[in-house]
Design a protein around this motif. Structure first.
Motif, mmCIF file in Angstrom:
data_model
loop_
_atom_site.group_PDB
_atom_site.id
_atom_site.type_symbol
_atom_site.label_atom_id
_atom_site.label_comp_id
_atom_site.label_asym_id
_atom_site.label_seq_id
_atom_site.Cartn_x
_atom_site.Cartn_y
_atom_site.Cartn_z
ATOM 1 N N TYR A 1 92.121 47.369 65.990
ATOM 2 C CA TYR A 1 91.721 46.377 66.981
ATOM 3 C C TYR A 1 90.719 47.007 67.928
ATOM 4 O O TYR A 1 90.732 48.209 68.152
ATOM 5 C CB TYR A 1 92.901 45.748 67.718
ATOM 6 C CG TYR A 1 93.804 46.705 68.432
ATOM 7 C CD1 TYR A 1 93.764 46.827 69.809
ATOM 8 C CD2 TYR A 1 94.706 47.497 67.723
ATOM 9 C CE1 TYR A 1 94.601 47.705 70.460
ATOM 10 C CE2 TYR A 1 95.542 48.382 68.367
ATOM 11 C CZ TYR A 1 95.490 48.480 69.741
ATOM 12 O OH TYR A 1 96.302 49.351 70.375
ATOM 13 N N THR A 2 89.824 46.174 68.447
ATOM 14 C CA THR A 2 88.632 46.699 69.094
ATOM 15 C C THR A 2 88.868 47.235 70.501
ATOM 16 O O THR A 2 88.079 48.015 70.999
ATOM 17 C CB THR A 2 87.540 45.612 69.156
ATOM 18 O OG1 THR A 2 88.163 44.339 69.172
ATOM 19 C CG2 THR A 2 86.631 45.715 67.969
ATOM 20 N N LEU B 1 81.124 48.673 61.765
ATOM 21 C CA LEU B 1 82.530 48.599 62.126
ATOM 22 C C LEU B 1 83.110 47.269 61.663
ATOM 23 O O LEU B 1 82.500 46.225 61.862
ATOM 24 C CB LEU B 1 82.703 48.702 63.641
ATOM 25 C CG LEU B 1 81.979 49.856 64.341
ATOM 26 C CD1 LEU B 1 82.260 49.808 65.837
ATOM 27 C CD2 LEU B 1 82.423 51.183 63.773
ATOM 28 N N PRO C 1 86.368 45.140 62.320
ATOM 29 C CA PRO C 1 87.662 44.980 62.985
ATOM 30 C C PRO C 1 88.617 44.222 62.077
ATOM 31 O O PRO C 1 88.262 43.158 61.564
ATOM 32 C CB PRO C 1 87.327 44.165 64.245
ATOM 33 C CG PRO C 1 85.963 43.620 64.053
ATOM 34 C CD PRO C 1 85.329 44.257 62.868
ATOM 35 N N THR D 1 79.212 51.524 71.852
ATOM 36 C CA THR D 1 80.580 51.122 71.557
ATOM 37 C C THR D 1 81.543 51.320 72.720
ATOM 38 O O THR D 1 82.586 50.691 72.755
ATOM 39 C CB THR D 1 81.102 51.895 70.336
ATOM 40 O OG1 THR D 1 80.421 53.137 70.255
ATOM 41 C CG2 THR D 1 80.893 51.122 69.079
ATOM 42 N N THR E 1 84.597 44.409 74.513
ATOM 43 C CA THR E 1 85.912 44.002 74.019
ATOM 44 C C THR E 1 86.109 42.497 74.181
ATOM 45 O O THR E 1 86.655 41.835 73.294
ATOM 46 C CB THR E 1 87.011 44.757 74.793
ATOM 47 O OG1 THR E 1 86.737 46.153 74.718
ATOM 48 C CG2 THR E 1 88.377 44.483 74.222
ATOM 49 N N VAL F 1 83.754 40.616 71.586
ATOM 50 C CA VAL F 1 84.273 40.699 70.221
ATOM 51 C C VAL F 1 85.508 39.823 70.066
ATOM 52 O O VAL F 1 85.657 39.101 69.072
ATOM 53 C CB VAL F 1 84.592 42.166 69.855
ATOM 54 C CG1 VAL F 1 85.263 42.245 68.496
ATOM 55 C CG2 VAL F 1 83.320 43.017 69.877
ATOM 56 N N LYS G 1 85.788 36.765 67.433
ATOM 57 C CA LYS G 1 86.843 36.750 66.418
ATOM 58 C C LYS G 1 87.652 35.456 66.489
ATOM 59 O O LYS G 1 87.998 34.872 65.459
ATOM 60 C CB LYS G 1 87.757 37.965 66.582
ATOM 61 C CG LYS G 1 87.160 39.249 65.994
ATOM 62 C CD LYS G 1 87.905 40.485 66.434
ATOM 63 C CE LYS G 1 89.317 40.550 65.901
ATOM 64 N NZ LYS G 1 89.977 41.825 66.308
ATOM 65 N N LEU H 1 80.745 44.615 63.087
ATOM 66 C CA LEU H 1 80.046 45.134 64.256
ATOM 67 C C LEU H 1 79.061 46.205 63.834
ATOM 68 O O LEU H 1 79.392 47.081 63.039
ATOM 69 C CB LEU H 1 81.039 45.746 65.242
ATOM 70 C CG LEU H 1 82.257 44.908 65.614
ATOM 71 C CD1 LEU H 1 83.152 45.683 66.587
ATOM 72 C CD2 LEU H 1 81.820 43.601 66.238
#
Lengths: 330, 330
Positions: free
Chosen positions: A74-75, A100, A102, B75, B81, B84, B88, B100
């Motif tokens: 998880y990010t 990446l 996720p 990152t 966070t 993203v 999602k 990502l």
């Protein structure tokens, strides 16, 4: 052209000799969109002149993607920043890029999607994925797993020394005179005894250290509800016990920071991973440094080795070091 | 089969009716590896039975990747966070996955690599990339840009209301009686006046508010060295001025948290983005909430709309709200 003898020609050498950027060379190698015919010709003739022929160039001819996939559970996890940073450093100067992925829910799907023509190799943090399934995946695409204490035949592993790291935390807390030490960890499915996940090992060491110190009666294990959820309520519940702990060993820094939100400076708190926040003066968290950047770099380097032909498995164990800060000096 | 009338058939309906997971339906749709012939037949006949025919299914026939790429400048940024997480959430229940792509150095390369057959659409945070170049990119692949105050013809934008957010911070600090208010921001190249980056707007509002309050002489702008580097030294340097500021308005929470590391609780500090850390009792940072999760969700939703045929550009502006906490209550 003055390439030193005894050293293989690198993409940087090609870029310098051709008078273009490394990114431009990389684009020519992977047949990317937007390369002018002139650029292509200049880079290709320099490649020939210098004799630049690593196996990566050979892969380009077979349609390599020049991407390495990094699956992350998880990010929001702060430790991931170290892993990604290390992986990026390891591929700098190669034609490879890190992407990446996720994982949202079951990691099998995310890993399959990566293997499905998206990347040339996979680095993954998937503690719960079945080893036999991973061995199968690794027959299709090179795989390096982070944090798994298993000894597979077909893929590589990079782990921290969770036994030494967890023991260092417990010895530190015991040496300060704490007897009611609680452990804050992940949900049950991530800590199954014998499963070889980092959190199963840390929990096992916690239990063993408590027993060795004659404190088996004081063993208290609290868990956050779901992976990725916060641990504030779990830590607050510990404080509400009839005999509340005087110290909390949290399985990683994110949970430790949550614990500090719940208990403030009334209880000693130690974490794991030594994330950047641990050193912040307002947090100042005792934590275990397990060389996250180096772990990420090792994983990417091992993947590049596999892409260049290595097939026997390698298993790297990063050393740990306890960083003592004021969160345990009450 | 009891699909409600007046509602189009979703992938969840197909999954439920076929007695398989949504992931399995997605795999059949995108022709992924590892689908058994029996599974494929069952899902395909259910799709036919229910009349499931969104344009995404049509795309599968043309070889869609079912991946959306999210380019991120680095990152470690905590605001990411939220973005993203929102993206999602927006793709949950669709066959799309988010991947990502961390930009390492020039964002042009990362964006080209994404457009190069890797993904069906791109969400990007690239404040410095040339608009004409992006218009060109958007002719090849649908694009949604985050945080750019430009009005392009060929791609969508999602921004926060940086004018209102920055003004709210300044009005708050001025109302507390602060006169020597400094601004801590990104390097010069990210704040070029008129460039339309979030940080150029926040800086411009800072200057305007100081001038309006008759405090033009007290304007002090500090910058962190490089994008992604920390801002601790820059904040410490402010404290070392002959007339140090009594308040610091940091351009985002990561820099504000760095400022707190340098100045502790001796100077009022406000941030921007209301990242999860801002609410932590030991940080307790006044910050501007710009609905990061909603911004990420909007961006992904707009990208899905483009994949289903929308071509006229949309520009979404998220509202902001100042969250006052103890970091400005000295």
């Amino acid at each position: 052209m003055s390439i030193r003898k005894g050293r293989s020609v690198t993409i940087s050498d090609v870029a310098e000799a051709a008078g273009v950027s490394r990114a431009a060379v990389s684009k020519v190698l992977r047949n990317a969109y937007g390369v002018s015919p002139g650029m292509r010709q200049r880079v290709e003739s320099t490649i020939e002149q210098l004799g630049y022929r690593p196996s990566v160039a050979a892969r380009a001819l077979r349609g390599s993607s020049y991407r390495l996939g990094l699956e992350i559970p998880y990010t929001g996890a702060r430790f991931m920043t170290q892993i990604v940073e290390g992986a990026k450093r390891a591929v700098a100067g190669t034609p490879y890029q890190i992407i990446l992925a996720p994982a949202d829910g079951p990691e099998y799907d995310t890993l399959e999607s990566l293997a499905d023509g998206l990347v040339d190799g996979i680095i993954a943090i998937s503690p719960l994925v079945d080893q036999a399934w991973l061995e199968d995946l690794a027959r299709r695409v090179p795989v390096v797993m982070l944090g798994r204490h298993d000894t597979p035949a077909g893929y590589d592993t990079v782990t921290g020394d969770d036994h030494a790291g967890a023991r260092a935390v417990m010895e530190h807390l015991l040496s300060l005179g704490h007897r009611r030490i609680a452990h804050l960890t992940e949900p049950e499915n991530v800590t199954t005894p014998g499963s070889g996940t980092p959190h199963s090992v840390r929990l096992e060491v916690y239990r063993a250290c408590m027993a060795e110190a004659g404190l088996a009666d004081h063993i208290r294990v609290a868990r956050r509800d779901v992976s990725g959820g916060d641990a504030v309520a779990a830590a607050a519940a510990l404080l509400a016990l009839p005999e509340p702990p005087t110290a909390i060993f949290a399985g990683h820094d994110d949970m430790a920071v949550d614990a500090l939100a719940a208990v403030g400076r009334t209880v000693a708190v130690a974490g794991y991973d030594n994330t950047d926040l641990a050193a912040h003066p307002l947090i100042d968290l005792t934590s275990v440094d397990q060389e996250g950047v180096e772990m990420g770099a090792q994983a990417a380097t091992m993947l590049l080795e596999r892409l260049q032909g290595r097939t026997e498995p390698r298993h790297h164990v990063a050393t740990t070091e306890l960083r003592i800060r004021s969160s345990t000096a009450l």
